[in-house]
Write a protein that holds these residues in place. Structure first.
Motif, PDB file in Angstrom:
ATOM      1  N   TYR A 267       2.504  -8.401  -9.777  1.00 45.30           N
ATOM      2  CA  TYR A 267       3.479  -7.689 -10.576  1.00 45.30           C
ATOM      3  C   TYR A 267       3.859  -6.396  -9.859  1.00 45.30           C
ATOM      4  O   TYR A 267       3.052  -5.824  -9.115  1.00 45.30           O
ATOM      5  CB  TYR A 267       2.913  -7.359 -11.962  1.00 45.30           C
ATOM      6  CG  TYR A 267       2.987  -8.517 -12.941  1.00 45.30           C
ATOM      7  CD1 TYR A 267       2.085  -9.579 -12.871  1.00 45.30           C
ATOM      8  CD2 TYR A 267       3.978  -8.555 -13.920  1.00 45.30           C
ATOM      9  CE1 TYR A 267       2.166 -10.646 -13.756  1.00 45.30           C
ATOM     10  CE2 TYR A 267       4.066  -9.616 -14.810  1.00 45.30           C
ATOM     11  CZ  TYR A 267       3.159 -10.650 -14.718  1.00 45.30           C
ATOM     12  OH  TYR A 267       3.253 -11.700 -15.589  1.00 45.30           O
TER      13      TYR A 267
ATOM     14  N   GLN B  39       6.099  -2.518 -10.171  1.00 51.88           N
ATOM     15  CA  GLN B  39       6.776  -1.521 -11.005  1.00 51.88           C
ATOM     16  C   GLN B  39       7.500  -0.549 -10.090  1.00 51.88           C
ATOM     17  O   GLN B  39       6.885   0.288  -9.418  1.00 51.88           O
ATOM     18  CB  GLN B  39       5.781  -0.778 -11.879  1.00 51.88           C
ATOM     19  CG  GLN B  39       6.444   0.111 -12.909  1.00 51.88           C
ATOM     20  CD  GLN B  39       5.456   0.620 -13.954  1.00 51.88           C
ATOM     21  OE1 GLN B  39       4.261   0.727 -13.700  1.00 51.88           O
ATOM     22  NE2 GLN B  39       5.949   0.931 -15.137  1.00 51.88           N
TER      23      GLN B  39
ATOM     24  N   ARG C 228      10.604  -1.124 -15.625  1.00 51.27           N
ATOM     25  CA  ARG C 228       9.461  -1.737 -16.289  1.00 51.27           C
ATOM     26  C   ARG C 228       8.642  -2.563 -15.306  1.00 51.27           C
ATOM     27  O   ARG C 228       9.139  -3.057 -14.298  1.00 51.27           O
ATOM     28  CB  ARG C 228       9.946  -2.644 -17.424  1.00 51.27           C
ATOM     29  CG  ARG C 228      10.713  -1.908 -18.495  1.00 51.27           C
ATOM     30  CD  ARG C 228      11.043  -2.806 -19.646  1.00 51.27           C
ATOM     31  NE  ARG C 228      11.842  -2.111 -20.665  1.00 51.27           N
ATOM     32  CZ  ARG C 228      12.060  -2.556 -21.885  1.00 51.27           C
ATOM     33  NH1 ARG C 228      11.550  -3.703 -22.260  1.00 51.27           N
ATOM     34  NH2 ARG C 228      12.797  -1.867 -22.735  1.00 51.27           N
ATOM     35  N   LEU C 229       7.389  -2.707 -15.620  1.00 56.63           N
ATOM     36  CA  LEU C 229       6.519  -3.588 -14.870  1.00 56.63           C
ATOM     37  C   LEU C 229       7.055  -5.017 -14.989  1.00 56.63           C
ATOM     38  O   LEU C 229       7.384  -5.470 -16.080  1.00 56.63           O
ATOM     39  CB  LEU C 229       5.111  -3.496 -15.453  1.00 56.63           C
ATOM     40  CG  LEU C 229       3.984  -4.213 -14.741  1.00 56.63           C
ATOM     41  CD1 LEU C 229       3.809  -3.682 -13.328  1.00 56.63           C
ATOM     42  CD2 LEU C 229       2.687  -4.032 -15.524  1.00 56.63           C
TER      43      LEU C 229
ATOM     44  N   ARG D 269      -6.908   3.656 -12.607  1.00 51.01           N
ATOM     45  CA  ARG D 269      -7.703   2.569 -13.203  1.00 51.01           C
ATOM     46  C   ARG D 269      -6.887   1.321 -13.462  1.00 51.01           C
ATOM     47  O   ARG D 269      -7.398   0.346 -13.957  1.00 51.01           O
ATOM     48  CB  ARG D 269      -8.356   3.056 -14.491  1.00 51.01           C
ATOM     49  CG  ARG D 269      -9.349   4.172 -14.278  1.00 51.01           C
ATOM     50  CD  ARG D 269     -10.073   4.515 -15.565  1.00 51.01           C
ATOM     51  NE  ARG D 269     -10.824   3.365 -16.080  1.00 51.01           N
ATOM     52  CZ  ARG D 269     -11.460   3.372 -17.247  1.00 51.01           C
ATOM     53  NH1 ARG D 269     -11.414   4.436 -18.015  1.00 51.01           N
ATOM     54  NH2 ARG D 269     -12.111   2.312 -17.655  1.00 51.01           N
ATOM     55  N   GLY D 270      -5.635   1.365 -13.177  1.00 47.64           N
ATOM     56  CA  GLY D 270      -4.811   0.171 -13.328  1.00 47.64           C
ATOM     57  C   GLY D 270      -4.552  -0.178 -14.771  1.00 47.64           C
ATOM     58  O   GLY D 270      -4.588   0.664 -15.664  1.00 47.64           O
TER      59      GLY D 270
ATOM     60  N   PHE E  44      -5.815  -7.513 -14.610  1.00 41.47           N
ATOM     61  CA  PHE E  44      -5.091  -6.808 -13.558  1.00 41.47           C
ATOM     62  C   PHE E  44      -6.032  -5.988 -12.686  1.00 41.47           C
ATOM     63  O   PHE E  44      -7.066  -5.508 -13.144  1.00 41.47           O
ATOM     64  CB  PHE E  44      -4.054  -5.856 -14.168  1.00 41.47           C
ATOM     65  CG  PHE E  44      -2.825  -6.542 -14.697  1.00 41.47           C
ATOM     66  CD1 PHE E  44      -2.800  -7.066 -15.972  1.00 41.47           C
ATOM     67  CD2 PHE E  44      -1.684  -6.648 -13.912  1.00 41.47           C
ATOM     68  CE1 PHE E  44      -1.665  -7.696 -16.468  1.00 41.47           C
ATOM     69  CE2 PHE E  44      -0.542  -7.277 -14.394  1.00 41.47           C
ATOM     70  CZ  PHE E  44      -0.541  -7.798 -15.670  1.00 41.47           C
ATOM     71  N   GLY E  45      -5.628  -5.817 -11.433  1.00 38.09           N
ATOM     72  CA  GLY E  45      -6.303  -4.874 -10.562  1.00 38.09           C
ATOM     73  C   GLY E  45      -5.840  -3.469 -10.841  1.00 38.09           C
ATOM     74  O   GLY E  45      -5.000  -3.239 -11.723  1.00 38.09           O
ATOM     75  N   SER E  46      -6.377  -2.520 -10.089  1.00 41.44           N
ATOM     76  CA  SER E  46      -6.076  -1.114 -10.329  1.00 41.44           C
ATOM     77  C   SER E  46      -4.756  -0.673  -9.690  1.00 41.44           C
ATOM     78  O   SER E  46      -4.305   0.437  -9.913  1.00 41.44           O
ATOM     79  CB  SER E  46      -7.209  -0.229  -9.811  1.00 41.44           C
ATOM     80  OG  SER E  46      -7.458  -0.504  -8.451  1.00 41.44           O
ATOM     81  N   GLY E  47      -4.154  -1.550  -8.909  1.00 42.71           N
ATOM     82  CA  GLY E  47      -2.839  -1.260  -8.352  1.00 42.71           C
ATOM     83  C   GLY E  47      -2.877  -0.568  -7.001  1.00 42.71           C
ATOM     84  O   GLY E  47      -3.822   0.166  -6.683  1.00 42.71           O
TER      85      GLY E  47
ATOM     86  N   TYR F  86       0.670  -4.573  -8.584  1.00 40.21           N
ATOM     87  CA  TYR F  86      -0.553  -4.995  -9.261  1.00 40.21           C
ATOM     88  C   TYR F  86      -0.795  -6.476  -9.008  1.00 40.21           C
ATOM     89  O   TYR F  86       0.090  -7.308  -9.198  1.00 40.21           O
ATOM     90  CB  TYR F  86      -0.444  -4.788 -10.771  1.00 40.21           C
ATOM     91  CG  TYR F  86      -0.414  -3.346 -11.205  1.00 40.21           C
ATOM     92  CD1 TYR F  86       0.791  -2.691 -11.411  1.00 40.21           C
ATOM     93  CD2 TYR F  86      -1.593  -2.641 -11.428  1.00 40.21           C
ATOM     94  CE1 TYR F  86       0.828  -1.374 -11.822  1.00 40.21           C
ATOM     95  CE2 TYR F  86      -1.568  -1.321 -11.843  1.00 40.21           C
ATOM     96  CZ  TYR F  86      -0.355  -0.693 -12.037  1.00 40.21           C
ATOM     97  OH  TYR F  86      -0.326   0.609 -12.452  1.00 40.21           O
TER      98      TYR F  86
ATOM     99  N   LEU G 206       7.168  -9.256 -13.158  1.00 42.68           N
ATOM    100  CA  LEU G 206       6.565 -10.245 -12.281  1.00 42.68           C
ATOM    101  C   LEU G 206       7.283 -10.278 -10.944  1.00 42.68           C
ATOM    102  O   LEU G 206       8.512 -10.302 -10.888  1.00 42.68           O
ATOM    103  CB  LEU G 206       6.640 -11.621 -12.935  1.00 42.68           C
ATOM    104  CG  LEU G 206       6.106 -12.795 -12.110  1.00 42.68           C
ATOM    105  CD1 LEU G 206       4.593 -12.695 -11.944  1.00 42.68           C
ATOM    106  CD2 LEU G 206       6.493 -14.119 -12.767  1.00 42.68           C
TER     107      LEU G 206
END
Lengths: 114, 111
Positions: free
Chosen positions: B36, B38, B43-44, A42-43, B101-104, B86, B46
């Motif tokens: 972004y 990860q 860490r996530l 779900r991000g 954010f999108g779901s990745g 993301y 930019l």
């Protein structure tokens, strides 16, 4: 330089128990602060953000609440955890504005509600 | 309302192959777009922002307002590019002060 701290790293809690996750930022003042939840598939979902002490904006109705008692402290809480509260919680602060903004994320808290 | 869609949960390519991570957005006003990333056990962070029109680690992304897309591209993938990516949007015409954010998409680059 600025740093962001988030704890604990992992947490296992029973259903119905309270929750308190803490996030602090160093090296900056009056930051915009954010709580996101990262759920599998779900991000990143925005939960709360704060532009100043005592100012909290909630993005989705839920079982959680947030508080900002000090300029560089952001706390995520719950009075009674649900199974659906399980997930990976990320705190972040923002540097810059508009198209030049940059979010700095904490290392996250993996919460398992059993 | 603003929304970001990343249609692929997983993208697997071989080292040296081109990569395109898709991102589509829904927003009627003027958007700012970001990517972004990860990496494992990091860490996530930019990766790049469209306003800078920059190339980071060989990645580029062009905002296409007609197609409402901001796809991330790299001509030759490297194993170290394996990570979760993301796409994120900031609507500049609203008072909302947070990124959506999108779901990745998980990128796997195989040797």
């Amino acid at each position: 330089s600025q740093t962001i701290h988030q704890w604990p790293a992992t947490l296992v809690q029973p259903v119905g128990s309270p929750l308190s996750l803490e996030c602090t930022v160093e090296g900056t003042s009056n930051p915009n602060l954010y709580w996101y939840r990262q759920a599998a598939g779900r991000g990143l979902q925005l939960l709360f953000y704060s532009v100043g002490i005592g100012q909290i904006s909630s993005e989705v109705p839920q079982n959680l609440s947030a508080s900002r008692p000090q300029d560089r402290q952001f706390i995520l809480s719950s009075k009674k955890l649900l199974l659906s509260d399980s997930g990976f919680y990320l705190c972040a602060w923002r540097k810059g504005q508009g198209g030049n903004e940059k979010l700095f994320f904490g290392s996250g808290t993996q919460l398992s509600v059993l | 309302a603003q929304r970001v869609t990343q249609p692929e949960k997983l993208l697997s390519v071989f080292k040296g192959a081109p990569v395109e991570l898709k991102c589509n957005y829904s927003y009627s006003g003027s958007p700012e777009l970001f990517w972004y990333v990860q990496y494992s056990r990091q860490r996530l962070q930019l990766l790049l922002r469209h306003i800078s029109r920059e190339s980071i680690k060989g990645f580029t992304a062009d905002l296409n307002k007609g197609e409402t897309s901001f796809h991330l591209k790299k001509p030759f993938a490297q194993e170290e590019d394996s990570a979760m990516y993301y796409c994120a949007l900031k609507g500049m015409d609203t008072g909302r002060r947070a990124l959506t954010f999108g779901s990745g998409t998980r990128l796997q680059v195989q040797p």
